[in-house]
Design a protein around this motif. Structure first.
Motif, mmCIF file in Angstrom:
data_model
loop_
_atom_site.group_PDB
_atom_site.id
_atom_site.type_symbol
_atom_site.label_atom_id
_atom_site.label_comp_id
_atom_site.label_asym_id
_atom_site.label_seq_id
_atom_site.Cartn_x
_atom_site.Cartn_y
_atom_site.Cartn_z
ATOM 1 N N GLU A 34 0.997 -0.874 -0.094
ATOM 2 C CA GLU A 34 -0.142 -0.137 -0.204
ATOM 3 C C GLU A 34 0.939 1.641 0.079
ATOM 4 O OE1 GLU A 34 -3.482 1.448 -0.620
ATOM 5 O OE2 GLU A 34 -2.265 3.198 0.268
ATOM 6 N N GLU A 36 0.351 4.385 0.780
ATOM 7 C CA GLU A 36 0.249 5.747 1.993
ATOM 8 C C GLU A 36 0.422 4.895 3.185
ATOM 9 O OE1 GLU A 36 -1.205 8.195 0.935
ATOM 10 O OE2 GLU A 36 -1.198 8.089 -1.092
ATOM 11 N N PHE A 45 -17.139 5.072 2.150
ATOM 12 C CA PHE A 45 -18.164 4.547 1.826
ATOM 13 C C PHE A 45 -18.792 4.676 3.485
ATOM 14 C CE2 PHE A 45 -14.839 1.297 2.563
ATOM 15 C CZ PHE A 45 -15.227 0.936 3.762
ATOM 16 N N CYS A 243 -5.618 -2.377 -7.792
ATOM 17 C CA CYS A 243 -4.715 0.143 -7.455
ATOM 18 C C CYS A 243 -6.147 0.342 -6.977
ATOM 19 C CB CYS A 243 -3.961 -0.145 -8.350
ATOM 20 S SG CYS A 243 -2.103 -1.215 -7.963
HETATM 21 C C1 FAD Z 1 -17.842 9.014 -2.803
HETATM 22 C C2 FAD Z 1 -17.595 8.059 -2.927
HETATM 23 C C3 FAD Z 1 -18.937 7.519 -2.020
HETATM 24 C C4 FAD Z 1 -19.101 5.869 -1.978
HETATM 25 N N1 FAD Z 1 -19.303 5.483 -0.789
HETATM 26 C C5 FAD Z 1 -19.752 4.343 -1.633
HETATM 27 C C6 FAD Z 1 -20.880 3.796 -0.260
HETATM 28 O O1 FAD Z 1 -21.173 4.216 0.237
HETATM 29 N N2 FAD Z 1 -20.703 1.992 0.143
HETATM 30 C C7 FAD Z 1 -20.143 1.208 -0.984
HETATM 31 O O2 FAD Z 1 -20.337 0.080 -0.420
HETATM 32 N N3 FAD Z 1 -19.150 1.517 -2.000
HETATM 33 C C8 FAD Z 1 -19.040 3.230 -1.913
HETATM 34 N N4 FAD Z 1 -18.056 3.773 -2.783
HETATM 35 C C9 FAD Z 1 -16.979 2.488 -3.521
HETATM 36 C C10 FAD Z 1 -16.156 2.438 -2.810
HETATM 37 O O3 FAD Z 1 -15.556 3.572 -1.911
HETATM 38 C C11 FAD Z 1 -14.841 1.380 -3.373
HETATM 39 O O4 FAD Z 1 -15.631 0.938 -4.675
HETATM 40 C C12 FAD Z 1 -13.916 0.736 -3.024
HETATM 41 O O5 FAD Z 1 -13.216 1.632 -1.899
HETATM 42 C C13 FAD Z 1 -12.938 0.546 -4.256
HETATM 43 O O6 FAD Z 1 -12.025 -0.220 -3.240
HETATM 44 P P1 FAD Z 1 -10.489 -1.075 -3.272
HETATM 45 O O7 FAD Z 1 -9.869 -1.802 -2.990
HETATM 46 O O8 FAD Z 1 -11.537 -1.596 -4.978
HETATM 47 O O9 FAD Z 1 -10.376 0.619 -4.392
HETATM 48 P P2 FAD Z 1 -8.828 1.436 -3.771
HETATM 49 O O10 FAD Z 1 -10.301 2.321 -2.351
HETATM 50 O O11 FAD Z 1 -9.223 3.166 -4.196
HETATM 51 O O12 FAD Z 1 -7.621 0.743 -3.416
HETATM 52 C C14 FAD Z 1 -6.584 1.192 -4.026
HETATM 53 C C15 FAD Z 1 -5.181 1.236 -2.891
HETATM 54 O O13 FAD Z 1 -3.960 0.634 -4.096
HETATM 55 C C16 FAD Z 1 -3.328 1.395 -3.355
HETATM 56 N N5 FAD Z 1 -2.681 1.621 -4.701
HETATM 57 C C17 FAD Z 1 -2.406 2.088 -6.009
HETATM 58 N N6 FAD Z 1 -1.632 2.524 -6.485
HETATM 59 C C18 FAD Z 1 -0.777 1.974 -6.301
HETATM 60 C C19 FAD Z 1 0.684 1.641 -6.517
HETATM 61 N N7 FAD Z 1 1.691 1.705 -7.287
HETATM 62 N N8 FAD Z 1 1.580 0.861 -5.015
HETATM 63 C C20 FAD Z 1 0.906 0.490 -3.695
HETATM 64 N N9 FAD Z 1 -0.003 0.618 -3.629
HETATM 65 C C21 FAD Z 1 -1.288 1.349 -5.105
HETATM 66 C C22 FAD Z 1 -4.290 3.012 -3.313
HETATM 67 O O14 FAD Z 1 -3.175 3.661 -2.495
HETATM 68 C C23 FAD Z 1 -5.519 2.483 -2.436
HETATM 69 O O15 FAD Z 1 -5.130 2.545 -1.309
HETATM 70 C C24 FAD Z 1 -18.309 5.106 -3.425
HETATM 71 C C25 FAD Z 1 -17.425 5.746 -3.894
HETATM 72 C C26 FAD Z 1 -17.055 7.240 -3.586
HETATM 73 C C27 FAD Z 1 -16.155 7.886 -4.941
#
Ligand code: FAD
Length: 477
Positions: A34, A36, A45, A243
């Motif tokens: 990660e 960050e 969410f 990612c």
């Molecule tokens: C305003 C908003 C409101 C939302 N509300 C809801 C809700 O109420 N309920 C719900 O279920 N969903 C909601 N969502 C959707 C939800 O937030 C996402 O579906 C979910 O957080 C995605 O998770 P993820 O793990 O796929 O991606 P992310 O949380 O984006 O995680 C990806 C991670 O990868 C890391 N990363 C990227 N590239 C690299 C690299 N090269 N090296 C190391 N680390 C890297 C990033 O730093 C990040 O921490 C909402 C989204 C938004 C924008």
């Protein structure tokens, strides 16, 4: 450099951490990167979409999947679930029909019953026959003006507290109270972080950005990929790309063409005066992207409220939703959005957008006009695989051997993705067949409420939000 990890996971959002914890519980060694300084720090969410009732336009099938996946995630992370219902309404000016929503709700009640028949512990949304309740105009007249209830427990009590504040003459009837709960991201993060700290099979690398990946699958080595970071190179057999909205960057570096949308959105934190009795989440449906786009008021502890408004002046942004193209799997935001994503927001934008959000709520809840800015926006970018911007259930794809790409659209899909990845690594003989698969996770179960309370408060403050937002409005034991 010498150790070979079975699985390397890039990205510690909800998808990456749940995958790491599920692998770890089966003793499958993995390394999670990660960039960050803490996990689950990306898009926020707040709503557990246990039925998809915030989306009048999605298919019944997506609603069922969202319900099933939400129940599974709520069972993994119970301390992050706020058991307050959602008030669903359609303003008279909007096209949606309450009857359509209602017939879908009947389908969901039957589906919820079938999930409980499979496993009684799936009954986390209350009794199925109480999953939703409708209120006609007559009911509203009768209930409005009744005394608010400090700690409501029945749908009628939640409705009374809400309707005493709402100008309900603007709304079509019936109005619906449905058991879609709140989901506290800070508490989920705390539980996941604490479990990862104790997970012997997970090597968690925070503050570690993956810079490059070398594909060595044709070299007959005992590993398939090299993961390059600033300080070290890691060898892994299986690669998981989680990612988030940057998923396309890894695809591009591996020369894999794939199609996706990414979207930047924000929700706003407001503070209101203390009111009599807890209220449900309030939804005033409206067509996305139009001036009457959906308004969503999410109650938090300490008189804080989060607001979404599906217009370009509030949650959505000009050029906030963009496509990949045939040459690049990773879409690129414009300067203004990159500034907000990576450098921070101008104070003037925080104030004007939060005020727009407060104004949109006060159209339906007149006394909400006294609310003020309560903290920085909760914002982020997220991915939608393919080209259908209405898709709400994204999962995992396996474009090549030894490579999984997670692209969830809702946080609730994270456990499904983890399970599909575990199926795949067995199929590819990265690990032997696991007997007795279960959705229970002892690493997560071992974390106490006190530990979660403490770390969630720390993380919330560290991220610049009011400490009260780390608490549930309905405390759980
Ligand atoms: C305003 C908003 C409101 C939302 N509300 C809801 C809700 O109420 N309920 C719900 O279920 N969903 C909601 N969502 C959707 C939800 O937030 C996402 O579906 C979910 O957080 C995605 O998770 P993820 O793990 O796929 O991606 P992310 O949380 O984006 O995680 C990806 C991670 O990868 C890391 N990363 C990227 N590239 C690299 C690299 N090269 N090296 C190391 N680390 C890297 C990033 O730093 C990040 O921490 C909402 C989204 C938004 C924008």
């Amino acid at each position: 450099m010498n150790k070979v990890h079975k699985v390397g996971i890039i990205g510690g959002g909800v998808s990456g951490v749940v995958t790491a914890l599920e692998l770890s519980k089966y003793g499958i060694d993995n390394v999670l990167f990660e960039q960050e300084n803490s996990v689950v720090n990306g898009p926020p969410f707040c709503h557990l979409h246990a039925g998809g009732n915030l989306y009048p336009d999605i298919s019944d099938e997506q609603c069922r999947i969202l319900m099933k996946q939400s129940i599974e995630m709520a069972r993994l992370f119970p301390q992050s679930i706020d058991e307050r219902p959602t008030f669903i309404s359609i303003p008279k000016t909007q096209k949606y029909s309450v009857e359509n929503i209602q017939s879908r709700l009947d389908m969901l009640v039957d589906y919820y019953k079938s999930l409980i028949a499979e496993d009684a512990l799936n009954e986390i949304l209350g009794e199925p026959d109480q999953y939703y309740k409708t209120y006609s105009e007559e009911d509203l007249k009768e209930l409005s003006g009744k005394s608010s209830v400090q700690n409501p427990s029945t749908p009628d009590q939640w409705l009374i507290n809400a309707i005493n504040l709402i100008d309900y003459k603007k709304l079509k009837t019936p109005i619906i109270i449905v058991q879609e709960y709140g989901w506290n991201m800070f508490r989920l993060t705390a539980q996941a972080q604490l479990a990862l700290n104790k997970a012997e099979n997970c090597d968690l690398k925070i503050n570690t950005k993956v810079l490059d990946i070398k594909d060595l699958r044709d070299q007959d080595l005992d590993y398939n990929w090299e993961i390059h970071t600033e300080k070290e190179i890691y060898k892994v057999k299986y690669l998981v790309n989680s990612c988030g909205f940057k998923t396309g960057e890894i695809d591009d570096s591996l020369h894999i063409n794939s199609e996706r949308l990414i979207e930047f959105k924000a929700a706003y934190v407001s503070k209101w005066q203390p009111i009599e009795g807890l209220i449900p989440e309030l939804i005033f449906h409206g067509e996305r992207g139009t001036p009457g786009g959906m308004v969503q008021l999410t109650p938090y502890s300490g008189d804080y409220y989060q607001i979404h408004g599906m217009t370009k002046e509030i949650t959505l942004f000009k050029d906030g939703l963009i496509h990949s193209n045939e040459n690049e799997a990773q879409p690129k935001f414009n300067e203004d959005i990159n500034q907000k994503l990576f450098q921070g927001w101008e104070k003037v934008d925080v104030i004007s957008r939060t005020e727009n959000a407060i104004h949109s709520v006060s159209h339906f809840v007149p006394s909400f006009k006294t609310a003020t800015v309560g903290g920085p926006p909760l914002f982020g970018a997220q991915q939608i695989p393919g080209d259908d911007e209405t898709l709400r259930v994204g999962e995992v794809s396996f474009p090549h051997e030894s490579y999984a790409r997670s692209e969830i659209v809702k946080a609730s899909s994270a456990l499904t993705v983890a399970n599909q990845i575990i199926d795949k690594i067995q199929e590819e003989n990265i690990v032997s067949i696991i007997e007795n698969r279960t959705n229970k996770n002892a690493l997560l179960d071992a974390i106490s409420k006190d530990e979660i309370d403490e770390l969630a408060a720390e993380l919330t403050i560290e991220r610049g939000y009011p400490k009260a937002m780390s608490r549930l409005i309905i405390e759980r034991e």
